[in-house]
Design an enzyme around this catalytic site. Sequence first.
Site, PDB file in Angstrom:
ATOM      1  N   ARG A  29       1.339  -1.576  -0.207  1.00  0.00           N
ATOM      2  CA  ARG A  29       0.117   0.291  -0.156  1.00  0.00           C
ATOM      3  C   ARG A  29       0.553   1.335  -0.041  1.00  0.00           C
ATOM      4  O   ARG A  29       0.649   1.934  -0.605  1.00  0.00           O
ATOM      5  CB  ARG A  29      -1.190  -0.184   1.139  1.00  0.00           C
ATOM      6  CG  ARG A  29      -2.193  -1.308   1.449  1.00  0.00           C
ATOM      7  CD  ARG A  29      -3.044  -1.200   2.612  1.00  0.00           C
ATOM      8  NE  ARG A  29      -1.843  -1.264   3.462  1.00  0.00           N
ATOM      9  CZ  ARG A  29      -2.799  -0.947   5.087  1.00  0.00           C
ATOM     10  NH1 ARG A  29      -2.919  -0.133   5.227  1.00  0.00           N
ATOM     11  NH2 ARG A  29      -1.786  -1.329   5.638  1.00  0.00           N
ATOM     12  N   ASN A  72      -5.811  -2.660   2.560  1.00  0.00           N
ATOM     13  CA  ASN A  72      -6.067  -4.216   2.504  1.00  0.00           C
ATOM     14  C   ASN A  72      -7.568  -4.079   2.829  1.00  0.00           C
ATOM     15  O   ASN A  72      -8.600  -4.154   3.283  1.00  0.00           O
ATOM     16  CB  ASN A  72      -5.056  -4.609   3.768  1.00  0.00           C
ATOM     17  CG  ASN A  72      -3.725  -4.505   3.482  1.00  0.00           C
ATOM     18  OD1 ASN A  72      -3.099  -4.038   2.231  1.00  0.00           O
ATOM     19  ND2 ASN A  72      -2.778  -4.650   4.199  1.00  0.00           N
TER      20      ASN A  72
END
Length: 89
Positions: free
Chosen positions: A18, A36
């Site tokens: 990320r 996520n």
Amino acid sequence: MHQVHILISGKVQGVFFRQHIADIAHNLAITGWVKNNKTQVEAVLQGNQTDIEELIKYCKKGPQDAKVSDVKVTPQEVKEMFENFKVVS
């Protein structure tokens, strides 16, 4: 302005995926978000087509410790404009 929704599968959590996406998005002036979900990394990207394609290319490889098995990209209609790019928890 283009927008896509991305789902990235494989060993993609716990490898700073990320944050890498966010860093690249900032460098390319792409807005949207990344997070996520239960088993994948999910993102929405807004920007010009060339920059989005460059970030998608990165998503197919990922950071060094990732093992990407699949990347699903779905074009979306732009309904709201994002001001920046953020990592959502």
